[in-house]
Design a protein around this motif. Structure first.
Motif, PDB file in Angstrom:
ATOM      1  N   LYS A  25     -32.716 108.889  65.834  1.00 58.08           N
ATOM      2  CA  LYS A  25     -32.280 107.876  66.076  1.00 58.08           C
ATOM      3  C   LYS A  25     -33.243 108.647  67.288  1.00 58.08           C
ATOM      4  N   LEU A  26     -33.620 109.893  68.264  1.00 55.07           N
ATOM      5  CA  LEU A  26     -34.586 109.712  69.261  1.00 55.07           C
ATOM      6  C   LEU A  26     -35.941 109.481  68.762  1.00 55.07           C
ATOM      7  N   LEU A  27     -36.712 109.851  67.631  1.00 58.47           N
ATOM      8  CA  LEU A  27     -37.710 109.771  67.034  1.00 58.47           C
ATOM      9  C   LEU A  27     -38.004 107.884  66.681  1.00 58.47           C
ATOM     10  N   ILE A  28     -36.997 107.601  66.283  1.00 55.91           N
ATOM     11  CA  ILE A  28     -36.905 106.444  66.469  1.00 55.91           C
ATOM     12  C   ILE A  28     -37.749 105.917  67.762  1.00 55.91           C
ATOM     13  N   ALA A  29     -36.937 105.813  68.266  1.00 56.56           N
ATOM     14  CA  ALA A  29     -36.460 105.255  69.843  1.00 56.56           C
ATOM     15  C   ALA A  29     -37.862 105.407  70.743  1.00 56.56           C
ATOM     16  N   PHE A  30     -38.412 106.742  70.279  1.00 57.29           N
ATOM     17  CA  PHE A  30     -39.710 106.680  71.181  1.00 57.29           C
ATOM     18  C   PHE A  30     -40.936 106.305  70.431  1.00 57.29           C
ATOM     19  N   ILE A  52     -35.240  94.596  67.200  1.00 57.69           N
ATOM     20  CA  ILE A  52     -34.557  94.887  68.423  1.00 57.69           C
ATOM     21  C   ILE A  52     -32.731  94.252  67.941  1.00 57.69           C
ATOM     22  N   GLY A  53     -32.780  93.182  67.366  1.00 62.17           N
ATOM     23  CA  GLY A  53     -31.821  92.169  67.057  1.00 62.17           C
ATOM     24  C   GLY A  53     -31.389  92.494  65.815  1.00 62.17           C
ATOM     25  N   VAL A 118     -38.229  94.418  78.939  1.00 63.54           N
ATOM     26  CA  VAL A 118     -36.663  94.203  77.998  1.00 63.54           C
ATOM     27  C   VAL A 118     -36.764  95.012  76.743  1.00 63.54           C
ATOM     28  N   LEU A 119     -38.235  95.179  76.157  1.00 64.32           N
ATOM     29  CA  LEU A 119     -37.740  95.645  74.682  1.00 64.32           C
ATOM     30  C   LEU A 119     -37.594  97.391  74.931  1.00 64.32           C
ATOM     31  N   ILE A 120     -38.073  97.405  75.726  1.00 60.82           N
ATOM     32  CA  ILE A 120     -38.066  99.162  76.357  1.00 60.82           C
ATOM     33  C   ILE A 120     -36.533  99.254  77.157  1.00 60.82           C
ATOM     34  N   THR A 125     -31.020 101.553  75.732  1.00 60.06           N
ATOM     35  CA  THR A 125     -29.738 101.173  75.737  1.00 60.06           C
ATOM     36  C   THR A 125     -29.027 101.215  74.318  1.00 60.06           C
ATOM     37  N   LEU A 126     -29.108 100.699  73.523  1.00 57.71           N
ATOM     38  CA  LEU A 126     -29.535 100.793  72.104  1.00 57.71           C
ATOM     39  C   LEU A 126     -29.095 102.252  71.693  1.00 57.71           C
TER      40      LEU A 126
END
Length: 267
Positions: A25-30, A52-53, A118-120, A125-126
């Motif tokens: 999750k960390l790698l995908i978020a970055f 994101i949706g 907004v995306l970041i 947050t997710l």
């Protein structure tokens, strides 16, 4: 105000995102944050919002949590967008007053910057809503583990990050209690000019600093009483495992990247 800052809060759940490996999750978020800086038109930003949706839907979390995460940073977002509007020139000029102007390129850049913010915020947050703080700390420690060869304090950094994420909601809740107590004593945090409003924060900041240092001292004492000795051959109660859902997410992001590149090139 205690619920104003959503970033750092974890909401327990049993969704597929809650069960993913925190390292993944960390790698995908970055990686997602990196993609936002390559989104330069409506189509690419639209694709990121769709992704994101899908993530919000898979997490089974109300959208209000993500909108609440925007609230504390709303003024920063608006200020940055305003700077893009009035200082970026190009294309048709819609309004001009001296050296200030709003042009077509300025509007486009302002919209892109707004979408990027907004995306970041949404992806951050997710990540925090679906990942316990201790799991995040474990994931960070696992990702930066190779830095031990450079004598980098991996375990200490992971511990500090985990504690910081853990105590962000606690500090916000305590700030709310202090503000309510000071209001009952006649303090008005929103009255007067800018200097007077800054002066009114003193009765808030001093108790908060005192309380934070006291909590840090108590936490250190509690850790010493439980035998914490840093990275000296520590074992781990939580074992991180890479499951099939993590592999599916990686494949999904690879496919999404190919679509993203194609849309970016042809628009």
């Amino acid at each position: 105000m205690g619920n104003a800052l959503i970033l750092g809060r974890y909401i327990p759940g049993n969704s597929i995102l809650h069960r993913l490996d925190p390292r993944n999750k960390l790698l995908i978020a970055f990686y997602f944050i990196g993609l936002t800086f390559f989104a330069n038109n409506w189509s690419t930003n639209g694709l990121l919002f769709i992704l994101i949706g899908v993530g919000v839907w898979l997490a089974k979390l109300p959208i209000r949590f993500f909108l609440s995460g925007l609230r504390p940073l709303l003024w920063l977002i608006l200020f940055t967008v305003l700077m893009q509007l009035i200082f970026t020139r190009g294309g048709h000029v819609f309004w001009q007053w001296g050296w200030l102007s709003i042009s077509e390129v300025g509007l486009v850049n302002g919209a892109v910057v707004f979408c990027r913010f907004v995306l970041i915020i949404f992806i951050s947050t997710l990540l925090t809503l679906t990942t316990p703080p201790l799991a995040l700390a474990d994931g960070i420690a696992a990702l930066i583990k190779p830095l031990r060869w450079l004598h980098f304090p991996v375990d200490e950094v992971a511990l500090m990050l985990g504690l910081a994420l853990r105590f962000v909601p606690t500090l916000m809740d305590e700030t709310t209690r202090i503000m309510d107590a000071q209001r009952s004593r006649g303090v008005d945090f929103g009255a007067g000019n800018l200097f007077q409003q800054m002066k009114a924060l003193v009765p808030l900041l001093i108790p908060q600093f005192v309380s934070s240092f006291k909590r840090a001292d108590e936490l250190g004492t509690a850790m010493e009483a439980r035998g914490y000795q840093g990275p000296s051959q520590r074992s781990h109660y939580r074992i991180l495992q890479f499951h099939w859902a993590d592999a599916a997410l990686v494949c999904l992001m690879l496919g999404f990247t190919l679509i993203f590149i194609a849309v970016r090139q042809f628009n």
